[in-house]
Design an enzyme around this catalytic site. Structure first.
Site, PDB file in Angstrom:
ATOM      1  N   TYR A 122     -25.073  -2.824  12.241  1.00 43.78           N
ATOM      2  CA  TYR A 122     -23.650  -3.211  12.133  1.00 43.78           C
ATOM      3  C   TYR A 122     -23.408  -3.892  10.780  1.00 43.78           C
ATOM      4  O   TYR A 122     -22.462  -3.582  10.074  1.00 43.78           O
ATOM      5  CB  TYR A 122     -23.369  -4.163  13.284  1.00 43.78           C
ATOM      6  CG  TYR A 122     -21.940  -4.615  13.480  1.00 43.78           C
ATOM      7  CD1 TYR A 122     -21.134  -4.000  14.432  1.00 43.78           C
ATOM      8  CD2 TYR A 122     -21.419  -5.688  12.759  1.00 43.78           C
ATOM      9  CE1 TYR A 122     -19.827  -4.430  14.643  1.00 43.78           C
ATOM     10  CE2 TYR A 122     -20.116  -6.120  12.970  1.00 43.78           C
ATOM     11  CZ  TYR A 122     -19.327  -5.500  13.907  1.00 43.78           C
ATOM     12  OH  TYR A 122     -18.053  -5.936  14.131  1.00 43.78           O
ATOM     13  N   PHE A 174       0.970  11.017  -1.736  1.00 43.13           N
ATOM     14  CA  PHE A 174       0.623  11.863  -0.596  1.00 43.13           C
ATOM     15  C   PHE A 174       1.360  11.299   0.639  1.00 43.13           C
ATOM     16  O   PHE A 174       1.667  10.110   0.689  1.00 43.13           O
ATOM     17  CB  PHE A 174      -0.899  11.891  -0.380  1.00 43.13           C
ATOM     18  CG  PHE A 174      -1.283  12.739   0.803  1.00 43.13           C
ATOM     19  CD1 PHE A 174      -1.115  14.102   0.765  1.00 43.13           C
ATOM     20  CD2 PHE A 174      -1.769  12.157   1.974  1.00 43.13           C
ATOM     21  CE1 PHE A 174      -1.415  14.886   1.878  1.00 43.13           C
ATOM     22  CE2 PHE A 174      -2.078  12.929   3.072  1.00 43.13           C
ATOM     23  CZ  PHE A 174      -1.902  14.301   3.024  1.00 43.13           C
ATOM     24  N   ASP A 175       1.611  12.153   1.637  1.00 39.55           N
ATOM     25  CA  ASP A 175       2.424  11.750   2.803  1.00 39.55           C
ATOM     26  C   ASP A 175       1.961  10.457   3.472  1.00 39.55           C
ATOM     27  O   ASP A 175       2.763   9.596   3.801  1.00 39.55           O
ATOM     28  CB  ASP A 175       2.416  12.781   3.948  1.00 39.55           C
ATOM     29  CG  ASP A 175       2.326  14.202   3.508  1.00 39.55           C
ATOM     30  OD1 ASP A 175       2.347  14.464   2.297  1.00 39.55           O
ATOM     31  OD2 ASP A 175       2.230  15.063   4.395  1.00 39.55           O
ATOM     32  N   ASP A 218      -5.553   7.032  -6.349  1.00 43.77           N
ATOM     33  CA  ASP A 218      -5.757   7.737  -5.087  1.00 43.77           C
ATOM     34  C   ASP A 218      -6.585   8.958  -5.474  1.00 43.77           C
ATOM     35  O   ASP A 218      -6.049   9.996  -5.843  1.00 43.77           O
ATOM     36  CB  ASP A 218      -4.406   8.118  -4.468  1.00 43.77           C
ATOM     37  CG  ASP A 218      -4.578   8.915  -3.176  1.00 43.77           C
ATOM     38  OD1 ASP A 218      -5.730   9.176  -2.787  1.00 43.77           O
ATOM     39  OD2 ASP A 218      -3.559   9.285  -2.562  1.00 43.77           O
ATOM     40  N   ALA A 225      -8.817  11.140  -4.000  1.00 39.83           N
ATOM     41  CA  ALA A 225      -9.459  12.014  -3.007  1.00 39.83           C
ATOM     42  C   ALA A 225     -10.150  13.197  -3.696  1.00 39.83           C
ATOM     43  O   ALA A 225     -11.223  13.629  -3.285  1.00 39.83           O
ATOM     44  CB  ALA A 225      -8.414  12.521  -2.007  1.00 39.83           C
ATOM     45  N   LYS A 261     -12.702  14.819   1.131  1.00 42.54           N
ATOM     46  CA  LYS A 261     -12.472  15.840   0.106  1.00 42.54           C
ATOM     47  C   LYS A 261     -13.672  15.828  -0.852  1.00 42.54           C
ATOM     48  O   LYS A 261     -14.727  16.368  -0.537  1.00 42.54           O
ATOM     49  CB  LYS A 261     -11.151  15.575  -0.628  1.00 42.54           C
ATOM     50  CG  LYS A 261      -9.914  15.957   0.173  1.00 42.54           C
ATOM     51  CD  LYS A 261      -9.492  14.905   1.136  1.00 42.54           C
ATOM     52  CE  LYS A 261      -8.115  15.104   1.699  1.00 42.54           C
ATOM     53  NZ  LYS A 261      -7.803  14.110   2.737  1.00 42.54           N
ATOM     54  N   HIS A 318       6.178  17.176  11.315  1.00 44.36           N
ATOM     55  CA  HIS A 318       5.358  18.308  10.898  1.00 44.36           C
ATOM     56  C   HIS A 318       4.268  18.658  11.904  1.00 44.36           C
ATOM     57  O   HIS A 318       3.946  19.808  12.133  1.00 44.36           O
ATOM     58  CB  HIS A 318       4.711  17.890   9.574  1.00 44.36           C
ATOM     59  CG  HIS A 318       4.261  19.007   8.714  1.00 44.36           C
ATOM     60  ND1 HIS A 318       3.078  18.969   8.017  1.00 44.36           N
ATOM     61  CD2 HIS A 318       4.821  20.186   8.417  1.00 44.36           C
ATOM     62  CE1 HIS A 318       2.949  20.084   7.334  1.00 44.36           C
ATOM     63  NE2 HIS A 318       3.983  20.835   7.540  1.00 44.36           N
TER      64      HIS A 318
HETATM   65  N1  F0G Z   1      -4.500  10.907  -0.481  1.00 45.77           N
HETATM   66  C1  F0G Z   1      -4.463  12.217  -0.742  1.00 45.77           C
HETATM   67  C2  F0G Z   1      -4.170  12.687  -2.127  1.00 45.77           C
HETATM   68  C3  F0G Z   1      -4.711  13.142   0.283  1.00 45.77           C
HETATM   69  O1  F0G Z   1      -4.675  14.442   0.015  1.00 45.77           O
HETATM   70  C4  F0G Z   1      -5.001  12.658   1.589  1.00 45.77           C
HETATM   71  C5  F0G Z   1      -5.257  13.585   2.692  1.00 45.77           C
HETATM   72  C6  F0G Z   1      -5.019  11.280   1.794  1.00 45.77           C
HETATM   73  C7  F0G Z   1      -4.768  10.425   0.740  1.00 45.77           C
HETATM   74  C8  F0G Z   1      -5.297  10.684   3.159  1.00 45.77           C
HETATM   75  O2  F0G Z   1      -6.626  10.815   3.458  1.00 45.77           O
HETATM   76  O3  F0G Z   1      -6.664  12.289   5.474  1.00 45.77           O
HETATM   77  O4  F0G Z   1      -8.639  10.913   4.809  1.00 45.77           O
HETATM   78  O5  F0G Z   1      -6.634   9.825   5.738  1.00 45.77           O
HETATM   79  N2  F0G Z   1      -4.994  14.813   2.648  1.00 45.77           N
HETATM   80  C9  F0G Z   1      -5.262  15.817   3.659  1.00 45.77           C
HETATM   81  C10 F0G Z   1      -4.614  17.125   3.288  1.00 45.77           C
HETATM   82  C11 F0G Z   1      -4.998  15.395   5.049  1.00 45.77           C
HETATM   83  O6  F0G Z   1      -4.643  18.060   4.121  1.00 45.77           O
HETATM   84  O7  F0G Z   1      -4.134  17.276   2.167  1.00 45.77           O
HETATM   85  P1  F0G Z   1      -7.167  10.968   4.956  1.00 45.77           P
END
Ligand code: F0G
Length: 461
Positions: free
Chosen positions: A73, A126-127, A217, A219, A260, A452
């Site tokens: 842990y 990102f969303d 950010d 990813a 990613k 969505h």
């Molecule tokens: N930032 C970016 C640029 C992303 O593309 C994503 C996720 C996230 C943050 C959030 O990360 O999913 O690990 O919580 N993108 C995925 C997509 C879900 O399908 O583009 P997460």
């Protein structure tokens, strides 16, 4: 050897069977789920291009690393192995593992927002990043360059910030109200489009001038570094590691969905360069939200797999093949006359459905119509990134119209071959031949937010 598209730089040692369904099966499945492909079982999908998130294949070295994982842990060996790799790649001091990217967003945004009226500015949020900014009581503003919206005119860095607009926004909102500038690299929403080091340098300079926190950010930071090497003349003889480090040098905080460019199926990172008080604020939040700071929702196995995956994702043969696959599919679609975001970016081919199906108005979701037709045609699952995703205005409840209507064909890492991509291109080319027959859709049932994923649709008459 001169190869236009590099072959897979690996041997395949383990496989997962995929199933083909009949057109009748697929019609029934779509009716059952109200024409929302998120609700389709992956078992009923032949080629799954919904996302590149957590859908990649791990290497033998990653599976091997999982065998030596330590599941303690607190203070596990796995954590320290991950920490050493993260430090080596980023040069940052403070690491908090999190369960995935949005875990990092939740912890960080809540640590940075203390009062009303605060704003984040990104090239494109990102969303989930936008959602966490808004949940924390702030507002998210985007300022990507105009070239990103013109899918047919090539530009090497369509993910770039509009630097003049950025400075204008800072002055308009007041620098003291800007909680952070978020570099989304690559820029997912605009097509997995890269951001140049020249642009990041200019943005970083503005952030410093006004004393604003710089957040990456990242990813897909490794794919971004590869594009910089390929497309930005000043860095063509730099290593990917050095370019990646140059990117990190221009930020203060690194948030990563490790699903990613971490090459793992689950995991995320929140890494802080040297700001001890911010680290302490985040650490306090990470405990109740994600887990103890030395695992934050990740298992020891996941941390060890990530420690290896982070390094594999920086390898040139891997990155070459990855981006070649995207380019291959984009080239095939363009050869059939299907408009795509040009040049293609790092993790997906984005079809411009607004340009492709001008007979379907944006209010009737042209990109979603293609997503459904592609599933019907061949059992291939893509995702709509347009007005259906954008949803309704939270204040007026009126439907919002997106500046772009994309069908995202998202390629999982190390999972499909070029031959699979041929099937995708062939299916879309068959649809192209009858594109005038595609019909628009309407929403028949939707939740209040994030429709969505669960809304149901029906064809317009
Ligand atoms: N930032 C970016 C640029 C992303 O593309 C994503 C996720 C996230 C943050 C959030 O990360 O999913 O690990 O919580 N993108 C995925 C997509 C879900 O399908 O583009 P997460």
């Amino acid at each position: 050897m001169d190869r236009k598209y590099r072959a897979e730089p690996y041997r395949i040692k383990m496989v997962e069977a995929i199933k083909e369904t009949t057109r009748h099966d697929r019609e029934e499945a779509l009716k059952r789920v109200g024409y929302n492909v998120f609700a389709i079982k992956s078992d009923d999908v032949y080629i799954d291009l919904l996302t590149d998130s957590g859908t990649g294949a791990m290497s033998d070295a990653q599976w091997g690393a999982m065998m030596i994982a330590d599941e303690a842990y607190a203070g596990s060996r796995s954590y320290y192995r991950l920490k050493a790799v993260v430090e080596e790649i980023t040069g940052y001091h403070y690491l908090l593992p999190v369960h995935q990217g949005r875990g990092a967003e939740q912890v960080l945004m809540g640590s940075l927002i203390h009062r009303e009226g605060m704003v984040f500015i990104s090239n494109s949020h990102f969303d989930t990043t936008r959602a966490h900014v808004e949940l924390a009581g702030a507002r998210a503003l985007d300022c990507v360059i105009e070239a990103a919206f013109d899918t047919q005119t090539p530009h090497p860095f369509k993910g770039n910030f509009d630097v003049a607009k950025l400075e204008r926004l800072i002055l308009e909102k007041g620098p003291e109200n800007i909680a952070g500038i978020i570099y989304t690299i690559t820029n997912n929403s605009m097509g997995g489009q890269p951001v140049s080091l020249e642009n990041l340098t200019a943005v970083s300079k503005i952030a410093k001038k006004y004393g604003i926190l710089r957040i990456m950010d990242g990813a897909r930071y490794a794919e971004n570094a590869f594009f910089i090497q390929q497309r930005e003349a000043a860095y063509c003889d730099w290593t990917i590691q050095d370019i990646a480090r140059a990117q990190f040098d221009l930020a203060d905080v690194f948030m990563m969905s490790a699903k990613k460019d971490g090459l793992v199926n689950m995991g995320g990172l929140l890494v802080i360069k040297d700001n001890q008080s911010l680290f302490e604020a985040c650490q306090v939040r990470v405990v109740p939200m994600e887990g103890f700071p030395t695992y934050g929702g990740m298992s020891g196995r996941a941390m060890d797999a990530l420690a290896v995956g982070l390094k594999e994702a920086l390898e040139v043969p891997y990155l070459t093949h990855r981006t070649d696959q995207i380019r291959y599919l984009a080239d095939r679609l363009q050869a059939s006359g299907i408009p795509v975001q040009t040049p293609p970016g790092g993790h997906a081919v984005f079809i411009d459905a607004k340009a492709w199906l001008p007979h379907i108005p944006q209010t009737a979701f042209p990109a979603q119509s293609v997503v459904i037709e592609l599933y019907l045609e061949a059992g291939i699952r893509a995702v709509e990134i347009g007005s259906f995703l954008l949803g309704n205005d939270p204040d007026t409840h009126e439907p919002l119209i997106s500046p772009t209507e994309f069908v995202r064909l998202t390629i999982p890492r190390r999972t499909y071959t070029y031959r699979h991509l041929d099937d995708v291109a062939d299916a879309l080319s068959a649809i192209h031949a009858r594109k005038e027959t595609l019909k628009g859709l309407k929403v028949v049932k939707e939740p209040a937010v994030l429709r969505h994923f669960t809304a149901q649709l029906a064809y317009l008459d």
